[in-house]
Write a protein that holds these residues in place. Sequence first.
Motif, PDB file in Angstrom:
ATOM      1  N   ALA A   1       0.824  -1.213   0.000  1.00 46.41           N
ATOM      2  CA  ALA A   1       0.000   0.000   0.000  1.00 46.41           C
ATOM      3  C   ALA A   1       0.855   1.258   0.000  1.00 46.41           C
ATOM      4  O   ALA A   1       1.876   1.341   0.693  1.00 46.41           O
ATOM      5  CB  ALA A   1      -0.922  -0.002   1.213  1.00 46.41           C
TER       6      ALA A   1
ATOM      7  N   ILE B   1      -5.301   2.209   3.250  1.00 44.73           N
ATOM      8  CA  ILE B   1      -5.755   0.848   3.517  1.00 44.73           C
ATOM      9  C   ILE B   1      -7.095   0.919   4.220  1.00 44.73           C
ATOM     10  O   ILE B   1      -7.241   1.625   5.229  1.00 44.73           O
ATOM     11  CB  ILE B   1      -4.763   0.069   4.399  1.00 44.73           C
ATOM     12  CG1 ILE B   1      -3.426  -0.142   3.684  1.00 44.73           C
ATOM     13  CG2 ILE B   1      -5.339  -1.283   4.812  1.00 44.73           C
ATOM     14  CD1 ILE B   1      -2.347  -0.738   4.577  1.00 44.73           C
TER      15      ILE B   1
ATOM     16  N   ILE C   1      -7.143  -1.529  -1.093  1.00 45.03           N
ATOM     17  CA  ILE C   1      -5.775  -0.998  -1.083  1.00 45.03           C
ATOM     18  C   ILE C   1      -5.664   0.111  -2.125  1.00 45.03           C
ATOM     19  O   ILE C   1      -5.868  -0.132  -3.325  1.00 45.03           O
ATOM     20  CB  ILE C   1      -4.733  -2.095  -1.388  1.00 45.03           C
ATOM     21  CG1 ILE C   1      -4.970  -3.338  -0.507  1.00 45.03           C
ATOM     22  CG2 ILE C   1      -3.329  -1.560  -1.231  1.00 45.03           C
ATOM     23  CD1 ILE C   1      -4.747  -3.121   0.949  1.00 45.03           C
TER      24      ILE C   1
END
Length: 267
Positions: free
Chosen positions: A135, A139, A218
């Motif tokens: 990421a 998130i 993500i």
Amino acid sequence: MASLRDLGLSEYEARAYRALLNTGPTTAKELSRASDVPMGRIYDVLNSIEQYNLVRSQTASRPKKYVAVEPATALDRLLEDKKRELEEKADQYEEIVDDLSEELDAAGPVEEQFWTAAVGPDETIDLLLERLTAADDEIIMVAADPSPQVDIRTVGKDALAHLEDALERGVSVDVLMSRDLVDALPSTVGRRYRQALQSRADFDVRTSDDVTGTFNIIDNVEVCIQVPNPLSSGEAFGMIDLKDPEFAADVHDEFLPRWEDATPLSF
């Protein structure tokens, strides 16, 4: 079978040290005969094991004599040398990883759909943690009831550690959990949350009774969806990782109302 060579000694060095334990104080010439180390090599070998601090020498005598350090002390010294070497190697590898992290560019934004899958609890956890590590911006984690196949104590700690790393990279994190999952988490996770994460503006955890699935969004382009076992609804079968900005946007739109109605977490 264990050998002194496993701790870094050469064959000749190991022979010389073992022979010294049997002979007691002795000269290089006598040690060469006792250990079967060639006379042309014995001084180099003795100098080497002296550097390991495995022998002591009596320089005042003529010819010079050598005696072995007691085995317990010698083994402790060899072990410490190995530990030091491993620490130095670990530091070197960390530096290499840091250099490569700066050198290697991540793939560009996803412009077409791509998916992959993991089957089984271990593979599912590995895929989840991998995607948390990838990421860059955001998130979103939505987690329903814990799966009996998964050790929630280990997963909770590992996931929390990966989320902390993400926050340090500047990634914002929102977590929506069912109350049952909160109750299943180990006390160490709650303690870590209170001590290090609860006060952060970029980290928010809420609970809701309206959580029926487990998935992660993500960077608004990727969705990791836990797949339940069709033969046992309480078990995790695997995880699908789908990179598709349009699908991720749809999932995010479904998530927002539940997030807004959820209750801030208090362990």
